[in-house]
Design a protein around this motif. Structure first.
Motif, PDB file in Angstrom:
ATOM      1  N   THR A 126     -10.494  12.275  -6.268  1.00 20.11           N
ATOM      2  CA  THR A 126      -9.163  12.868  -6.228  1.00 20.11           C
ATOM      3  C   THR A 126      -8.399  12.229  -5.074  1.00 20.11           C
ATOM      4  O   THR A 126      -8.837  12.278  -3.935  1.00 20.11           O
ATOM      5  CB  THR A 126      -9.270  14.394  -6.017  1.00 20.11           C
ATOM      6  OG1 THR A 126     -10.139  14.913  -7.028  1.00 20.11           O
ATOM      7  CG2 THR A 126      -7.917  15.053  -6.124  1.00 20.11           C
ATOM      8  N   ALA A 127      -7.238  11.645  -5.379  1.00 19.10           N
ATOM      9  CA  ALA A 127      -6.516  10.853  -4.374  1.00 19.10           C
ATOM     10  C   ALA A 127      -5.905  11.727  -3.278  1.00 19.10           C
ATOM     11  O   ALA A 127      -5.807  11.316  -2.131  1.00 19.10           O
ATOM     12  CB  ALA A 127      -5.419  10.036  -5.039  1.00 19.10           C
ATOM     13  N   GLU A 128      -5.463  12.933  -3.634  1.00 19.01           N
ATOM     14  CA  GLU A 128      -4.754  13.816  -2.696  1.00 19.01           C
ATOM     15  C   GLU A 128      -3.571  13.118  -2.033  1.00 19.01           C
ATOM     16  O   GLU A 128      -3.215  13.406  -0.890  1.00 19.01           O
ATOM     17  CB  GLU A 128      -5.711  14.382  -1.642  1.00 19.01           C
ATOM     18  CG  GLU A 128      -6.770  15.274  -2.281  1.00 19.01           C
ATOM     19  CD  GLU A 128      -7.583  16.074  -1.287  1.00 19.01           C
ATOM     20  OE1 GLU A 128      -7.179  16.114  -0.111  1.00 19.01           O
ATOM     21  OE2 GLU A 128      -8.594  16.648  -1.696  1.00 19.01           O
ATOM     22  N   SER A 129      -2.998  12.190  -2.724  1.00 20.08           N
ATOM     23  CA  SER A 129      -1.892  11.388  -2.204  1.00 20.08           C
ATOM     24  C   SER A 129      -1.323  10.593  -3.374  1.00 20.08           C
ATOM     25  O   SER A 129      -1.978  10.436  -4.412  1.00 20.08           O
ATOM     26  CB  SER A 129      -2.412  10.426  -1.128  1.00 20.08           C
ATOM     27  OG  SER A 129      -1.395   9.534  -0.713  1.00 20.08           O
ATOM     28  N   ASN A 130      -0.104  10.072  -3.204  1.00 21.92           N
ATOM     29  CA  ASN A 130       0.457   9.163  -4.190  1.00 21.92           C
ATOM     30  C   ASN A 130       0.545   7.749  -3.650  1.00 21.92           C
ATOM     31  O   ASN A 130       1.157   6.879  -4.265  1.00 21.92           O
ATOM     32  CB  ASN A 130       1.846   9.648  -4.635  1.00 21.92           C
ATOM     33  CG  ASN A 130       1.792  11.013  -5.277  1.00 21.92           C
ATOM     34  OD1 ASN A 130       2.346  11.970  -4.756  1.00 21.92           O
ATOM     35  ND2 ASN A 130       1.093  11.115  -6.377  1.00 21.92           N
ATOM     36  N   LEU A 131      -0.050   7.535  -2.493  1.00 20.38           N
ATOM     37  CA  LEU A 131      -0.003   6.216  -1.866  1.00 20.38           C
ATOM     38  C   LEU A 131      -1.209   5.383  -2.289  1.00 20.38           C
ATOM     39  O   LEU A 131      -2.346   5.845  -2.253  1.00 20.38           O
ATOM     40  CB  LEU A 131       0.012   6.351  -0.345  1.00 20.38           C
ATOM     41  CG  LEU A 131       1.163   7.183   0.241  1.00 20.38           C
ATOM     42  CD1 LEU A 131       1.063   7.225   1.757  1.00 20.38           C
ATOM     43  CD2 LEU A 131       2.513   6.627  -0.187  1.00 20.38           C
ATOM     44  N   GLY A 159      -2.638  -2.798   1.989  1.00 27.74           N
ATOM     45  CA  GLY A 159      -1.718  -2.315   2.997  1.00 27.74           C
ATOM     46  C   GLY A 159      -1.116  -3.454   3.786  1.00 27.74           C
ATOM     47  O   GLY A 159      -1.824  -4.326   4.267  1.00 27.74           O
ATOM     48  N   GLU A 160       0.193  -3.466   3.877  1.00 24.46           N
ATOM     49  CA  GLU A 160       0.898  -4.457   4.691  1.00 24.46           C
ATOM     50  C   GLU A 160       1.891  -3.771   5.612  1.00 24.46           C
ATOM     51  O   GLU A 160       2.738  -4.414   6.208  1.00 24.46           O
ATOM     52  CB  GLU A 160       1.631  -5.474   3.805  1.00 24.46           C
ATOM     53  CG  GLU A 160       0.725  -6.401   3.018  1.00 24.46           C
ATOM     54  CD  GLU A 160       0.082  -7.492   3.871  1.00 24.46           C
ATOM     55  OE1 GLU A 160       0.588  -7.784   4.964  1.00 24.46           O
ATOM     56  OE2 GLU A 160      -0.955  -8.035   3.429  1.00 24.46           O
ATOM     57  N   MET A 161       1.817  -2.451   5.722  1.00 24.34           N
ATOM     58  CA  MET A 161       2.636  -1.760   6.709  1.00 24.34           C
ATOM     59  C   MET A 161       1.902  -1.808   8.039  1.00 24.34           C
ATOM     60  O   MET A 161       0.742  -2.221   8.113  1.00 24.34           O
ATOM     61  CB  MET A 161       2.885  -0.312   6.274  1.00 24.34           C
ATOM     62  CG  MET A 161       3.837  -0.222   5.087  1.00 24.34           C
ATOM     63  SD  MET A 161       4.477   1.446   4.814  1.00 24.34           S
ATOM     64  CE  MET A 161       2.985   2.298   4.292  1.00 24.34           C
ATOM     65  N   ASN A 162       2.571  -1.381   9.081  1.00 28.86           N
ATOM     66  CA  ASN A 162       1.949  -1.361  10.395  1.00 28.86           C
ATOM     67  C   ASN A 162       0.905  -0.242  10.461  1.00 28.86           C
ATOM     68  O   ASN A 162       1.244   0.936  10.369  1.00 28.86           O
ATOM     69  CB  ASN A 162       3.029  -1.137  11.467  1.00 28.86           C
ATOM     70  CG  ASN A 162       2.489  -1.342  12.872  1.00 28.86           C
ATOM     71  OD1 ASN A 162       1.279  -1.296  13.110  1.00 28.86           O
ATOM     72  ND2 ASN A 162       3.392  -1.574  13.813  1.00 28.86           N
ATOM     73  N   CYS A 163      -0.363  -0.612  10.603  1.00 24.69           N
ATOM     74  CA  CYS A 163      -1.447   0.386  10.628  1.00 24.69           C
ATOM     75  C   CYS A 163      -1.187   1.462  11.679  1.00 24.69           C
ATOM     76  O   CYS A 163      -1.502   2.642  11.490  1.00 24.69           O
ATOM     77  CB  CYS A 163      -2.784  -0.267  10.974  1.00 24.69           C
ATOM     78  SG  CYS A 163      -3.352  -1.506   9.805  1.00 24.69           S
ATOM     79  N   LEU A 164      -0.649   1.017  12.846  1.00 23.33           N
ATOM     80  CA  LEU A 164      -0.631   1.879  14.018  1.00 23.33           C
ATOM     81  C   LEU A 164       0.402   3.008  13.927  1.00 23.33           C
ATOM     82  O   LEU A 164       0.362   3.944  14.731  1.00 23.33           O
ATOM     83  CB  LEU A 164      -0.376   1.044  15.279  1.00 23.33           C
ATOM     84  CG  LEU A 164      -1.326  -0.147  15.462  1.00 23.33           C
ATOM     85  CD1 LEU A 164      -1.056  -0.839  16.781  1.00 23.33           C
ATOM     86  CD2 LEU A 164      -2.783   0.288  15.382  1.00 23.33           C
ATOM     87  N   GLY A 191       0.791  -1.242   0.000  1.00 22.50           N
ATOM     88  CA  GLY A 191       0.000   0.000   0.000  1.00 22.50           C
ATOM     89  C   GLY A 191       0.812   1.275   0.000  1.00 22.50           C
ATOM     90  O   GLY A 191       0.292   2.341   0.273  1.00 22.50           O
ATOM     91  N   THR A 192       2.115   1.177  -0.321  1.00 23.67           N
ATOM     92  CA  THR A 192       2.933   2.405  -0.379  1.00 23.67           C
ATOM     93  C   THR A 192       2.685   3.085  -1.736  1.00 23.67           C
ATOM     94  O   THR A 192       1.550   3.197  -2.166  1.00 23.67           O
ATOM     95  CB  THR A 192       4.429   2.095  -0.147  1.00 23.67           C
ATOM     96  OG1 THR A 192       4.968   1.383  -1.270  1.00 23.67           O
ATOM     97  CG2 THR A 192       4.629   1.241   1.097  1.00 23.67           C
ATOM     98  N   LEU A 193       3.713   3.519  -2.414  1.00 24.61           N
ATOM     99  CA  LEU A 193       3.575   4.233  -3.692  1.00 24.61           C
ATOM    100  C   LEU A 193       2.672   3.478  -4.662  1.00 24.61           C
ATOM    101  O   LEU A 193       2.875   2.290  -4.919  1.00 24.61           O
ATOM    102  CB  LEU A 193       4.973   4.398  -4.307  1.00 24.61           C
ATOM    103  CG  LEU A 193       5.049   5.084  -5.665  1.00 24.61           C
ATOM    104  CD1 LEU A 193       4.570   6.525  -5.596  1.00 24.61           C
ATOM    105  CD2 LEU A 193       6.482   5.024  -6.192  1.00 24.61           C
ATOM    106  N   CYS A 194       1.692   4.173  -5.225  1.00 22.69           N
ATOM    107  CA  CYS A 194       0.789   3.572  -6.217  1.00 22.69           C
ATOM    108  C   CYS A 194       1.609   2.905  -7.320  1.00 22.69           C
ATOM    109  O   CYS A 194       2.517   3.513  -7.892  1.00 22.69           O
ATOM    110  CB  CYS A 194      -0.116   4.647  -6.812  1.00 22.69           C
ATOM    111  SG  CYS A 194      -1.068   4.078  -8.248  1.00 22.69           S
TER     112      CYS A 194
END
Lengths: 281, 281
Positions: free
Chosen positions: A177-182, B256-261, A124-127
């Motif tokens: 609109t994503a307002e993010s690149n994640l 997402g596989e990062m730590n949510c918290l 779920g980091t950079l798209c």
């Protein structure tokens, strides 16, 4: 941003440009038949290593379709089948360059960025559409050009209602609109806005269209030699409030050019804007 | 995770392996003199396209040093100079493979991932050391292997106190656990923990060492054919609480596989853990 360099990219006498079938070479060991071109305004040292871009460019709408279809799953030239968002954009750009230009693009495994799907192996980091497109741009050009194109691509992505629905074989989808690149944020905001769940076919269709849209936007930028943003972004970034320096106590920021307020929702309540913290906050 | 595939990677008869100087080829147009190897347990179709990895592996500590020095700035084989976190890891791995293996690695511009520095052109998204290393892994292998290596690399990064200081020419630096794969979060947590500002020479030194550490860890994994995590991660991820399905109302998660918290600090107060929301929260 180095506007002059960007606007001169590919315009005029051969900045990174080469006629189809005549490769701009660099480094060591490239296939034969290619010739080095010293682009105008760029030193030979800077220019020898990227693979370059054809002067006639690529077809934007064809790229949108290939990006979309690549997400769904596509057989590449070695007979293997690949899919996903990062493959979608990387293959749409590099695969077409391999067809139009030939070597050295034909040496690149079209699945080399598959791992970047869903924000890097699902993290779920950079798209993944951005990661795939940026890696393709990194083969076309480097240095200030690559950074300027990619910065503009990321800003466009975060501030544009997507998908564009310019390629919409099943009809229009809701846009957000994503307002993010994640990946995580982009996807969450679309699900919330549209009411479609993350596991729904509509969500997968949305991401297929993003692969097409991002690949098409990257190619549009490369074709033009500049993105042509008419106005600077109005997003609130770290530097709206913080400075980067060696003194910790005076306040500082860590790298960031996304909109602070998308994640730091507590700042939104304080009415922090592009000009910094609002009076009294 | 496909443990069998991962543990068999490079062990035994030639999974992606090849002796130095004898390339494993794939795709179209690779330089001559190479031979295809059908790895054991992997179909020829899956194996023909990645560039492969030498059976003797790469030197882990040499890689750490090259990654570190690449961040600081290094001249590559075409005489140009590059620097930064993503160049650091990509060059440390692919540059060495170009030296050891030769073609097809020599066709890759070693600066193709430079744009990924500082979380992609300074945007603070995915840590550039991870993006550079993952792109290098994407040239070595693909499919399940690449995804498994990269997932483990990201998890190791987020849960390990870094820098390791195993290469520490100026003495030990404070260490911190990023609990994230994002540049912005990783860097902020180190600055807060160490008391060094983002613009300080110590922070730049820290990121140089991360380039070395991440490149070295990637090579260690590739050498072993598996990362060898002794226990599963205990981080709280989306699926600890949410399911992914087509029904929006039943609750859902986005990738997402990062730590949510780390970002969703409001959940930490609710004592959400790996088993989901704590009783009564």
């Amino acid at each position: 941003m180095s506007d002059t360099t960007r606007r001169e990219f590919l315009q005029g006498a051969g900045t990174y440009g080469f006629a189809a079938g005549v490769g701009l070479t660099g480094g060591v060991g490239l296939a034969g038949g290619a010739r080095s071109v010293a682009p105008s305004g760029v030193s030979a040292q800077e220019a020898v290593h990227p693979f370059g871009y054809p002067e006639e460019g690529l077809d934007v709408e064809r790229t949108r379709e290939v990006g979309y279809l690549g997400f769904k799953g596509m057989e590449i030239r070695d007979g293997t089948r690949h899919s996903g968002c990062a493959f979608g954009t990387f293959n749409a750009i590099v695969g077409q360059l391999a067809e139009v230009v030939g070597a050295p693009y034909t040496t690149i495994p079209l699945q080399m960025m598959d791992w970047a799907g869903a924000g890097v192996v699902g993290f779920g980091t950079l798209c993944g559409t951005l990661n795939g497109a940026a890696a393709a741009i990194g083969l076309v050009c480097d240095g200030r050009d690559a950074r300027a194109f990619i910065a503009d691509l990321l800003t466009w992505y975060s501030e544009t209602a997507l998908p564009t629905n310019l390629y919409a074989p099943t009809g229009d989808l809701p846009r957000s609109t994503a307002e993010s690149n994640l990946c995580h944020v982009s996807l969450t905001r679309w699900c919330r806005s549209s009411g479609f769940a993350s596991g729904s076919p509509e969500r997968a269709e949305r991401c297929s269209r993003l692969a097409g849209d991002v690949a098409a936007k990257a190619v549009e930028m490369l074709n033009q030699g500049a993105m042509g943003l008419e106005k600077p972004s109005e997003k609130t970034v770290c530097r709206s409030c913080h400075y980067m320096g060696p003194n910790y106590e005076m306040g500082q920021f860590t790298h960031g050019e996304m909109n602070c307020l998308t994640c730091h929702i507590e700042l939104k309540e304080k009415k922090v804007g592009p000009g910094g913290h609002a009076s009294g906050s």
